[in-house]
Motif scaffolding. Structure first.
Motif, short mmCIF file in Angstrom:
data_model
loop_
_atom_site.label_atom_id
_atom_site.label_comp_id
_atom_site.label_asym_id
_atom_site.label_seq_id
_atom_site.Cartn_x
_atom_site.Cartn_y
_atom_site.Cartn_z
N TRP A 170 43.04 49.87 43.03
CA TRP A 170 42.03 49.09 42.31
C TRP A 170 41.39 48.12 43.29
CZ3 TRP A 170 41.51 50.03 36.98
CH2 TRP A 170 42.55 50.75 36.38
N TRP A 172 38.89 44.93 43.52
CA TRP A 172 38.26 43.87 42.72
C TRP A 172 37.65 42.88 43.70
CZ3 TRP A 172 41.23 40.67 38.46
CH2 TRP A 172 40.33 40.35 37.44
N GLU A 173 36.46 43.19 44.17
CA GLU A 173 35.82 42.43 45.24
C GLU A 173 34.59 41.69 44.74
OE1 GLU A 173 33.75 43.22 49.64
OE2 GLU A 173 34.17 44.91 48.29
N VAL A 176 35.94 38.01 40.89
CA VAL A 176 36.85 37.03 40.27
C VAL A 176 36.24 35.63 40.14
CG1 VAL A 176 39.05 35.81 40.61
CG2 VAL A 176 38.94 38.29 40.85
N ILE A 184 40.11 36.81 33.62
CA ILE A 184 40.87 37.37 34.73
C ILE A 184 42.24 37.82 34.26
CG2 ILE A 184 41.97 36.79 36.93
CD1 ILE A 184 39.56 34.81 37.32
N LEU A 188 43.65 41.71 34.35
CA LEU A 188 44.87 42.07 35.06
C LEU A 188 45.89 42.73 34.14
CD1 LEU A 188 45.38 39.00 37.42
CD2 LEU A 188 44.84 41.35 38.09
N LEU A 201 46.60 47.00 44.13
CA LEU A 201 45.49 46.15 43.69
C LEU A 201 45.01 45.31 44.87
CD1 LEU A 201 43.70 44.77 41.53
CD2 LEU A 201 45.64 43.25 41.04
N VAL A 203 42.39 42.33 45.73
CA VAL A 203 41.60 41.30 45.05
C VAL A 203 40.98 40.34 46.07
CG1 VAL A 203 41.61 39.46 43.32
CG2 VAL A 203 43.20 41.36 43.10
N ASN A 204 39.70 40.12 45.92
CA ASN A 204 39.00 39.08 46.67
C ASN A 204 38.78 37.92 45.71
OD1 ASN A 204 35.56 38.58 47.16
ND2 ASN A 204 37.11 37.61 48.42
N TYR A 205 39.29 36.74 46.07
CA TYR A 205 39.13 35.60 45.18
C TYR A 205 38.82 34.35 45.99
CZ TYR A 205 43.92 34.01 46.32
OH TYR A 205 45.05 33.56 46.96
N LEU A 250 49.96 37.42 39.19
CA LEU A 250 50.19 38.84 39.46
C LEU A 250 51.64 39.24 39.22
CD1 LEU A 250 48.01 39.20 42.67
CD2 LEU A 250 47.58 40.25 40.46
N ASP A 260 48.25 37.98 51.62
CA ASP A 260 47.17 37.19 51.02
C ASP A 260 46.62 36.32 52.15
OD1 ASP A 260 45.47 35.60 49.57
OD2 ASP A 260 46.98 34.84 48.18
#
Length: 290
Positions: A170, A172-173, A176, A184, A188, A201, A203-205, A250, A260
């Motif tokens: 997945w 998610w860029e 968020v 959010i 998730l 997963l 994720v860009n946050y 998460l 991260d």
């Protein structure tokens, strides 16, 4: 976002990728799809930014600097996400809020992969028109229109041929920060329910940043004063997360964080020149597995 047309932020992001193509970290970053997905009038600012010659006038100069700064942040996040996708080649990839993403066309690692692009119906209609100019994708691309105010993500994916029993990556860029914490959390939960063991997963946050919280309103005010269109006027940021809070969120959905990293550290690993160090420090890319 204006529901009657595609996302203007998606266009800005695509323009920034086109600015960076062949110029920033050229040995690691490459996106020939970006310029193809843009319309002629959108390429004007791209060519100006790529020239390296600042234009005259407050408005054009503001757009020039904004595009160059956006490109600087997009390169490390794109490379990090691409690397995470290559590390685990799953039979399915789902891109949430796909916008004008070109991965399905530019990544040979996705050959034979079922790629599901999820986005708002109006943005997706715009994407499909633009993507007609691209060459054949590496994998099988399925467009999944989802209005999160009216549709269920799991139902929409299953109707499009998504299989819950297969491991999935997945992506998610760039989405968020524009969602509330409740949105959010709900998303998730839906991803966890639809993910087979071994799924990944990415994720860009955005982490909390005084510079970012003050800088965006200031940039918008300058655009108004210079009578320049504001691509983010209808798409404000709504949330920021500390790494600890994101990790806890998460973990509650069964994800173990593998890494991260902030964009500044990622840019440093690419040995690319960086001017907006504070801005890059608050953007992050997280990779988690189930």
């Amino acid at each position: 976002m204006d529901k009657t047309q595609g996302s203007r932020t998606a266009v800005l992001v695509c323009q920034a990728r086109a600015v960076a193509h062949g110029r920033l970290a050229p040995d690691r970053f490459d996106d020939p799809t970006a310029s193809v997905l843009l319309r002629p009038e959108e390429l004007v600012a791209v060519e100006q930014a790529r020239s390296g010659v600042p234009p005259e006038g407050w408005g054009p100069r503001l757009e020039y600097e904004f595009l160059r700064a956006t490109a600087e942040g997009l390169v490390p996040r794109t490379v990090a996400i691409d690397d995470a996708v290559r590390e685990r080649t799953h039979p399915q990839v789902v891109i949430l809020g796909a916008g004008l993403d070109g991965r399905a066309w530019r990544m040979p690692e996705l050959a034979g992969t079922a790629v599901f692009e999820v986005d708002h119906p109006s943005s997706q209609q715009d994407k499909r028109q633009r993507a007609a100019a691209l060459s054949s994708p590496a994998g099988k691309v399925t467009f999944v229109p989802v209005d999160f105010t009216a549709d269920r993500l799991d139902d929409s994916l299953k109707a499009a041929g998504y299989r819950t029993g297969r491991p999935t990556t997945w992506i998610w860029e760039g989405v968020v920060p524009y969602l509330t914490r409740a949105e959010i959390t709900a998303t998730l939960r839906a991803l966890a329910e639809a993910s087979a063991p071994g799924s990944r997963l990415v994720v860009n946050y955005q982490s909390p940043s005084l510079v970012a919280s003050l800088g965006r309103p200031a940039a918008r005010a300058m655009r108004r004063l210079s009578r320049q269109p504001d691509p983010m006027a209808r798409e404000p940021w709504r949330s920021a997360w500390t790494p600890a809070a994101m990790r806890e969120l998460l973990a509650g959905q069964g994800y173990a964080v593998a890494r991260d990293t902030d964009l500044l550290a990622l840019a440093g690993a690419l040995t690319m020149p960086v001017r907006g160090r504070r801005s890059l420090r608050s953007g992050r890319v997280l990779i988690a597995d189930r």
